[in-house]
Design an enzyme around this catalytic site. Structure first.
Site, PDB file in Angstrom:
ATOM      1  N   ASP B 156       0.862  -1.175   0.000  1.00  0.00           N
ATOM      2  CA  ASP B 156       0.000   0.000   0.000  1.00  0.00           C
ATOM      3  C   ASP B 156       0.907   1.236   0.000  1.00  0.00           C
ATOM      4  O   ASP B 156       1.888   1.293   0.745  1.00  0.00           O
ATOM      5  CB  ASP B 156      -0.877  -0.018   1.266  1.00  0.00           C
ATOM      6  CG  ASP B 156      -2.010   0.973   1.154  1.00  0.00           C
ATOM      7  OD1 ASP B 156      -2.954   0.683   0.398  1.00  0.00           O
ATOM      8  OD2 ASP B 156      -1.931   2.039   1.797  1.00  0.00           O
ATOM      9  N   ASN B 164      -1.964  12.747  -3.330  1.00  0.00           N
ATOM     10  CA  ASN B 164      -2.929  13.167  -4.356  1.00  0.00           C
ATOM     11  C   ASN B 164      -3.454  14.574  -4.093  1.00  0.00           C
ATOM     12  O   ASN B 164      -3.546  15.387  -5.010  1.00  0.00           O
ATOM     13  CB  ASN B 164      -4.109  12.191  -4.366  1.00  0.00           C
ATOM     14  CG  ASN B 164      -4.093  11.317  -5.608  1.00  0.00           C
ATOM     15  OD1 ASN B 164      -3.325  11.571  -6.530  1.00  0.00           O
ATOM     16  ND2 ASN B 164      -4.925  10.299  -5.626  1.00  0.00           N
ATOM     17  N   ASP B 173      -1.495   9.718 -10.631  1.00  0.00           N
ATOM     18  CA  ASP B 173      -1.506   8.659 -11.643  1.00  0.00           C
ATOM     19  C   ASP B 173      -0.083   8.294 -12.080  1.00  0.00           C
ATOM     20  O   ASP B 173       0.253   7.108 -12.221  1.00  0.00           O
ATOM     21  CB  ASP B 173      -2.309   9.110 -12.880  1.00  0.00           C
ATOM     22  CG  ASP B 173      -3.814   9.082 -12.605  1.00  0.00           C
ATOM     23  OD1 ASP B 173      -4.197   8.561 -11.529  1.00  0.00           O
ATOM     24  OD2 ASP B 173      -4.578   9.579 -13.445  1.00  0.00           O
ATOM     25  N   GLU B 200      -4.596   2.392  -4.463  1.00  0.00           N
ATOM     26  CA  GLU B 200      -3.142   2.543  -4.351  1.00  0.00           C
ATOM     27  C   GLU B 200      -2.524   1.287  -3.746  1.00  0.00           C
ATOM     28  O   GLU B 200      -1.462   1.309  -3.170  1.00  0.00           O
ATOM     29  CB  GLU B 200      -2.797   3.786  -3.506  1.00  0.00           C
ATOM     30  CG  GLU B 200      -3.116   3.707  -2.028  1.00  0.00           C
ATOM     31  CD  GLU B 200      -4.496   4.267  -1.675  1.00  0.00           C
ATOM     32  OE1 GLU B 200      -5.385   4.263  -2.560  1.00  0.00           O
ATOM     33  OE2 GLU B 200      -4.675   4.680  -0.519  1.00  0.00           O
TER      34      GLU B 200
END
Lengths: 114, 287
Positions: B156, B164, B173, B200
């Protein structure tokens, strides 16, 4: 002379004596191909010396379609006074195999795969 | 009585008798002659009739021969035409059959491509959850048969939401794409599979791999991510992007299941996160 649906488009360009077939041609049986055959024969009559069949963008042609195409090639051979060129794509699997077989029906047929 | 004697002394009576006999003979000969003439004319007429008949028969035969030759020519050209048509039809049938086969191949290739697309993640181009599940089931079955260990790694991205929020979704991305590539490059064997498991979250399946082997791979992944040096200003633990990793290994049994191994790995990942992130937690489920 043009036949156009969502899946395919077929037309004749008299200036360059070329029939174009594009898209996915999956008509149901020989009878359904009659309009296509009529268009091709009409084009043949209007092309006194040379006729080109451009299949470069014909992604798919079912078995009824290839048999229609075979019969058309036989008709051109029987007519005897028209030279024919088949233009195809070597990136479309069926064309690499089936178009060579059409040459067996008309040995003078010119085949260009590119 | 005086005898009937000619002046020269010829016996007249015998002469007369001879003349009579000769006359009769002439008559007989004339008859014979007439008969012969009759026979001759009959024969001649017969001959003429036969000749006429022969002539007519000959003409008829010649006409018939010509007609037959014409019919033969017509039949021959018909036969030639049929032969040509037969040849054409044979080539057409062969063309159609081969065309059918090649269409099968074309369809199945497109199906495989579609299958691969359906099993791959659009953003990162590695397997998606669907591809991961299918591969895990497959490898589980193989390892169950061979009784060899199978390992799963779950990763993770630490504080990805903050990343983000701070850098924007496009940067997010790009970050995921880089991690996916690093993960993919860290796996070496043909049966290994890297996947984007969720937002993620990333995962790896390592068949025929012991816990020690899987830990080495997890460390390799961690190292590869560290080498990327993706800045993460908002991370509470590190200036660059880091991963929390759970690694679990088991030898498949009929009592166990892929989902139980996955659940175990997920718990280890949770533990890694709970214990401060940027670390690897592992477990071997077995004797």
């Amino acid at each position: 002379m043009e036949i156009k649906t969502e899946d395919y488009r077929i037309w004749y360009e008299p200036d360059i004596s070329t029939i174009f077939l594009q898209g996915f041609l999956r008509l149901d049986g020989m009878e359904a191909y009659k309009p296509v055959m009529d268009l091709a024969i009409n084009a043949l009559e209007r092309s006194p010396l040379h006729l080109t069949l451009n299949l470069r963008e014909l992604e798919f042609l079912n078995s009824s379609g290839i048999s229609m195409l075979s019969m058309f090639v036989v008709k051109v051979r029987q007519k005897g006074d028209v030279e024919m060129t088949l233009e195809g794509s070597d990136k479309i699997l069926w064309q690499t195999k089936s178009l060579k077989n059409l040459q067996r029906l008309m040995p003078s047929l010119t085949l260009i795969l590119s | 009585m005086a005898e009937d004697i000619s002046p020269k002394g010829v016996d007249m009576s015998s002469l007369l008798a001879e003349i009579t006999a000769l006359k009769q003979e002439i008559i007989a000969l004339k008859r014979d002659n007439e008969d012969l003439q009759m026979a001759m004319s009959t024969i001649a007429e017969h001959g003429d009739t036969i000749e006429t008949q022969l002539y007519e028969t000959n003409i008829k035969l010649q006409t018939e021969v010509a007609e037959r030759q014409r019919a033969q020519t017509v039949l021959q050209s018909l036969l030639d035409m049929l032969y040509r048509e037969k040849g054409d039809l044979e080539v057409i049938v062969e063309t159609i059959v081969e065309h059918g086969d090649i269409l099968d191949t074309q369809w199945s290739q497109q199906l495989r491509k579609a299958d691969m697309l359906a099993a791959s993640d659009g953003l990162t181009q590695i397997s998606n959850r669907r591809g991961f599940d299918a591969h895990l089931d497959h490898q589980w079955a193989l390892m169950l048969r061979s009784q060899e260990p199978i390992s799963i790694i779950l990763c993770d991205v630490d504080y990805f939401k903050l990343f983000n929020d701070y850098y924007g979704h496009l940067a997010g991305d790009d970050c995921l794409k880089s991690i996916a590539q690093a993960l993919h490059a860290s796996l070496a064997r043909p049966g290994d599979l890297a996947a984007r498991y969720g937002g993620e979250e990333f995962a790896a399946i390592l068949p025929e791999t012991s816990l020690n082997g899987a830990l080495k791979v997890a460390e390799r992944i961690q190292g590869a991510i560290a080498q990327l040096q993706i800045p993460h200003e908002r991370s509470l633990i590190h200036p660059y992007i880091t991963l929390s990793i759970g690694v679990a290994c088991t030898v498949p049994s009929y009592e166990g299941s892929p989902s139980s191994l996955l659940e175990k790995t997920d718990q280890l990942l949770y533990l890694a996160k709970a214990k401060g992130r940027n670390q690897i937690r592992h477990h071997f489920d077995g004797e």
